[in-house]
Design a protein around this motif. Sequence first.
Motif, PDB file in Angstrom:
ATOM      1  N   LEU A  55       0.810  -1.215   0.000  1.00  0.00           N
ATOM      2  CA  LEU A  55       0.000   0.000   0.000  1.00  0.00           C
ATOM      3  C   LEU A  55       0.848   1.271   0.000  1.00  0.00           C
ATOM      4  O   LEU A  55       0.602   2.194  -0.774  1.00  0.00           O
ATOM      5  N   VAL A  56       1.875   1.320   0.851  1.00  0.00           N
ATOM      6  CA  VAL A  56       2.652   2.548   1.026  1.00  0.00           C
ATOM      7  C   VAL A  56       3.871   2.603   0.105  1.00  0.00           C
ATOM      8  O   VAL A  56       4.149   3.646  -0.494  1.00  0.00           O
ATOM      9  N   VAL A  57       4.587   1.515  -0.025  1.00  0.00           N
ATOM     10  CA  VAL A  57       5.819   1.532  -0.817  1.00  0.00           C
ATOM     11  C   VAL A  57       5.522   1.293  -2.296  1.00  0.00           C
ATOM     12  O   VAL A  57       5.910   2.089  -3.154  1.00  0.00           O
ATOM     13  N   ALA A  58       4.830   0.185  -2.610  1.00  0.00           N
ATOM     14  CA  ALA A  58       4.514  -0.119  -4.011  1.00  0.00           C
ATOM     15  C   ALA A  58       3.336   0.710  -4.522  1.00  0.00           C
ATOM     16  O   ALA A  58       3.145   0.842  -5.729  1.00  0.00           O
ATOM     17  N   ARG A  59       2.535   1.230  -3.594  1.00  0.00           N
ATOM     18  CA  ARG A  59       1.395   2.093  -3.921  1.00  0.00           C
ATOM     19  C   ARG A  59       0.413   1.430  -4.878  1.00  0.00           C
ATOM     20  O   ARG A  59       0.044   1.994  -5.909  1.00  0.00           O
ATOM     21  N   SER A  60      -0.004   0.227  -4.514  1.00  0.00           N
ATOM     22  CA  SER A  60      -0.949  -0.506  -5.347  1.00  0.00           C
ATOM     23  C   SER A  60      -2.096  -1.053  -4.489  1.00  0.00           C
ATOM     24  O   SER A  60      -1.904  -1.988  -3.709  1.00  0.00           O
ATOM     25  N   VAL A  61      -3.256  -0.465  -4.661  1.00  0.00           N
ATOM     26  CA  VAL A  61      -4.437  -0.944  -3.938  1.00  0.00           C
ATOM     27  C   VAL A  61      -4.819  -2.354  -4.398  1.00  0.00           C
ATOM     28  O   VAL A  61      -5.109  -3.216  -3.558  1.00  0.00           O
ATOM     29  N   PRO A  62      -4.822  -2.649  -5.707  1.00  0.00           N
ATOM     30  CA  PRO A  62      -5.164  -4.013  -6.113  1.00  0.00           C
ATOM     31  C   PRO A  62      -4.222  -5.068  -5.514  1.00  0.00           C
ATOM     32  O   PRO A  62      -4.667  -6.123  -5.081  1.00  0.00           O
ATOM     33  N   LEU A  63      -2.938  -4.762  -5.474  1.00  0.00           N
ATOM     34  CA  LEU A  63      -1.974  -5.701  -4.886  1.00  0.00           C
ATOM     35  C   LEU A  63      -2.229  -5.856  -3.395  1.00  0.00           C
ATOM     36  O   LEU A  63      -2.174  -6.963  -2.855  1.00  0.00           O
ATOM     37  N   THR A  64      -2.545  -4.774  -2.726  1.00  0.00           N
ATOM     38  CA  THR A  64      -2.860  -4.824  -1.294  1.00  0.00           C
ATOM     39  C   THR A  64      -4.087  -5.695  -1.053  1.00  0.00           C
ATOM     40  O   THR A  64      -4.102  -6.511  -0.125  1.00  0.00           O
ATOM     41  N   ILE A 112       0.952 -11.786 -13.772  1.00  0.00           N
ATOM     42  CA  ILE A 112       0.648 -11.462 -12.377  1.00  0.00           C
ATOM     43  C   ILE A 112      -0.041 -10.105 -12.280  1.00  0.00           C
ATOM     44  O   ILE A 112      -1.039  -9.958 -11.567  1.00  0.00           O
ATOM     45  N   VAL A 113       0.449  -9.116 -13.007  1.00  0.00           N
ATOM     46  CA  VAL A 113      -0.174  -7.796 -12.984  1.00  0.00           C
ATOM     47  C   VAL A 113      -1.614  -7.888 -13.464  1.00  0.00           C
ATOM     48  O   VAL A 113      -2.532  -7.328 -12.843  1.00  0.00           O
ATOM     49  N   ARG A 114      -1.838  -8.610 -14.532  1.00  0.00           N
ATOM     50  CA  ARG A 114      -3.190  -8.785 -15.085  1.00  0.00           C
ATOM     51  C   ARG A 114      -4.097  -9.495 -14.083  1.00  0.00           C
ATOM     52  O   ARG A 114      -5.218  -9.070 -13.844  1.00  0.00           O
ATOM     53  N   ASP A 115      -3.561 -10.567 -13.476  1.00  0.00           N
ATOM     54  CA  ASP A 115      -4.355 -11.307 -12.493  1.00  0.00           C
ATOM     55  C   ASP A 115      -4.680 -10.460 -11.267  1.00  0.00           C
ATOM     56  O   ASP A 115      -5.810 -10.490 -10.779  1.00  0.00           O
ATOM     57  N   VAL A 116      -3.702  -9.721 -10.765  1.00  0.00           N
ATOM     58  CA  VAL A 116      -3.926  -8.865  -9.589  1.00  0.00           C
ATOM     59  C   VAL A 116      -4.976  -7.810  -9.905  1.00  0.00           C
ATOM     60  O   VAL A 116      -5.914  -7.600  -9.132  1.00  0.00           O
ATOM     61  N   ASN A 117      -4.841  -7.147 -11.041  1.00  0.00           N
ATOM     62  CA  ASN A 117      -5.793  -6.102 -11.416  1.00  0.00           C
ATOM     63  C   ASN A 117      -7.186  -6.675 -11.669  1.00  0.00           C
ATOM     64  O   ASN A 117      -8.187  -6.075 -11.274  1.00  0.00           O
TER      65      ASN A 117
END
Length: 152
Positions: A55-64, A112-117
């Motif tokens: 959330l804070v370092v990578a700044r990705s809500v979907p990944l979180t 992985i990016v596609r799956d996470v999103n």
Amino acid sequence: MRNREELKRHPMFVTLERIALYMDKYYIDGVIGLLPAVGDVFSALCTVPFVYFTLVVARSVPLTLAVINNTLRDILVGMIPFFVGDVLDFFYRSNSRNLRMIIGFVNGEQRIVRDVNRKAWQSVAVMIILIALIVLMIVLLMKLGTWVVSLF
């Protein structure tokens, strides 16, 4: 998102690698799960650095959301009574799954990016269901405990 190399050198990333190593490869998650309730709480607390990093370092809500989803699944599995959940904790390895997902996402691995999103919104629905199941499991375990105590 920050530079990929910068993310991998971040001190919190090293912490994530260590948590995954100790909790999953050295089976601390499964062993500590043998302690009723304490093991599940400790396991859940070990996810806080993963959530912070995503959330804070990578700044990705979907990944979180995906990391939280894996954690809730691990908690639910670990709560299965009569040591079944503890045995399954040896195999589920949510910390390693989260680390692999973070590494793939940070490295820009398209799958992985596609799956996470794609799963970001599905994760919200799954998390609501998992939270409800965890609450139900707590209620059932409390009733089971009351019943066992009433036998004596």
